[in-house]
Enzyme design. Structure first.
Site, short mmCIF file in Angstrom:
data_model
loop_
_atom_site.label_atom_id
_atom_site.label_comp_id
_atom_site.label_asym_id
_atom_site.label_seq_id
_atom_site.Cartn_x
_atom_site.Cartn_y
_atom_site.Cartn_z
CD GLU A 278 -2.96 -0.86 -0.09
OE1 GLU A 278 -3.05 0.28 -0.62
OE2 GLU A 278 -3.60 -1.84 -0.50
CB CYS B 18 -14.64 3.02 -12.55
SG CYS B 18 -15.56 4.56 -12.37
CB CYS C 32 -20.26 2.47 -18.60
SG CYS C 32 -19.51 4.00 -17.94
CB CYS D 268 -19.34 -1.08 -14.90
SG CYS D 268 -19.41 -0.68 -13.14
CB CYS E 264 -23.07 4.19 -11.91
SG CYS E 264 -21.90 5.54 -12.23
#
Length: 354
Positions: A36, A191, A198, A201, A207
């Site tokens: 991370e 995204c 889209c 998705c 959304c």
């Protein structure tokens, strides 16, 4: 919003499309934390070899804590944002010294570690310990903004407040780590900032931006940062087979790294006053050199600065190395440059010396 449906659809997609990444092979908090920190403002494919080299060199947090900072910086070289590496080393020491080698298990404890903010703490707590901790980083911020139809810039105070509020709602009580990884993965692969996919998705029906045909304008673009043009000179000073290096001090751009004597210059291009170069080298190092000869020009960008770096070669005439505790100066062999952690441009200059 139907969060149960959103989670179910998202996890089904993630089961099929999750990338095989080395830090996903275990829930070891050390590996989660390391990945991370490396992934902050850095692409996955750039991070992969660095992560693998780090865990090979220091398999545990205790190993990293026992390492010399200069060795950590050398392994980090090229990854950028070097404060992350120094914080990484400092945090490893704190985990060993104050927590018995075990990472804190909650967000509050994790945020006491150097370089660990709310997002990184949430990622560690959820992925390693399955704590119901929300996350907001670049990919999820974009995803959340589109899902909610946010019309505030994501970096603004109002935007951040709205994004974190949504993140707290979407994270489940159980399985938080897997869901958070799925959210980040969807943001990275589907995204995307430009031309989001889209049609692929799994949660497009949830959304707001998709429903409003506003994915091109959401998230709202932040005000463009002003780019500052900077001119600098770097001088390779030779003494026989050795070259002169100086460690950048606290508050400097590459604090902790070694570099050839480098300083800003006023005049255009490489043909400014020789005495300005000679004086710059002596001011930084105590060494007096002859008239530097222009060798090369490098151009690079760091945050909001676009830098033109004119590179020179010179020979020592006299003077003694003048070091300070915060910024030591030393002579090293050209071969010895391979062991010193250098800035990206410093490494390019060093490569030319071979």
């Amino acid at each position: 919003m139907d969060f149960a449906s959103l989670r179910r659809r998202l996890l089904g997609w993630y089961a099929k499309h999750a990338r095989d990444l080395p830090w996903r092979q275990s829930r070891d908090p050390y590996r989660v934390w390391l990945s991370e920190v490396m992934l902050q403002q850095t692409q996955v494919e750039t991070v992969r070899p660095y992560f693998e080299r780090f865990v090979a060199a220091w398999p545990t947090v205790a190993d990293l804590a026992a390492a010399q900072e200069q060795h950590v910086l050398r392994q980090w070289e090229g990854l950028g944002y070097y404060r992350r590496a120094r914080n990484l080393h400092a945090a490893a020491k704190r985990v060993v010294d104050e927590h018995g080698g075990e990472f804190p298990r909650d967000v509050a404890g994790l945020t006491t570690l150097p370089g660990v903010g709310r997002y990184t703490a949430g990622a560690i707590a959820s992925i390693a310990y399955d704590a119901p901790a929300p996350i907001v980083e670049a990919n999820t911020a974009r995803l959340y903004a589109r899902l909610t139809g946010l019309r505030e810039p994501v970096a603004s105070t109002a935007g951040q407040r709205a994004l974190w509020a949504f993140a707290e709602q979407v994270v489940p009580r159980r399985g938080a780590g897997r869901l958070n990884q799925a959210l980040m993965e969807l943001g990275a692969l589907v995204c995307t900032p430009e031309s989001p996919k889209c049609d692929a998705c799994p949660i497009a029906t949830h959304c707001a931006a998709f429903a409003q045909q506003a994915t091109r304008v959401i998230p709202v673009a932040a005000k463009r940062q002003t780019i500052t043009e900077v001119r600098e000179a770097a001088v390779v000073v030779r003494r026989g087979a050795d070259v002169l290096l100086r460690q950048c001090g606290p508050g400097e751009r590459w604090a902790g790294l070694w570099d050839f004597p480098r300083f800003p210059v006023e005049a255009e291009g490489p043909l400014f006053a020789t005495r300005e170069l000679v004086a710059g080298v002596e001011r930084l190092t105590g060494v007096v050199c002859d008239s530097p000869r222009h060798h090369d020009t490098l151009r690079h960008a760091v945050t909001r600065f676009r830098i033109r770096l004119d590179c020179y070669h010179a020979t020592r005439l006299g003077g003694r190395v003048r070091s300070t505790q915060e910024s030591p100066v030393k002579w090293v062999t050209v071969a010895g440059l391979a062991e010193a952690p250098l800035s990206v441009t410093g490494r390019k200059i060093a490569a030319g010396l071979r």
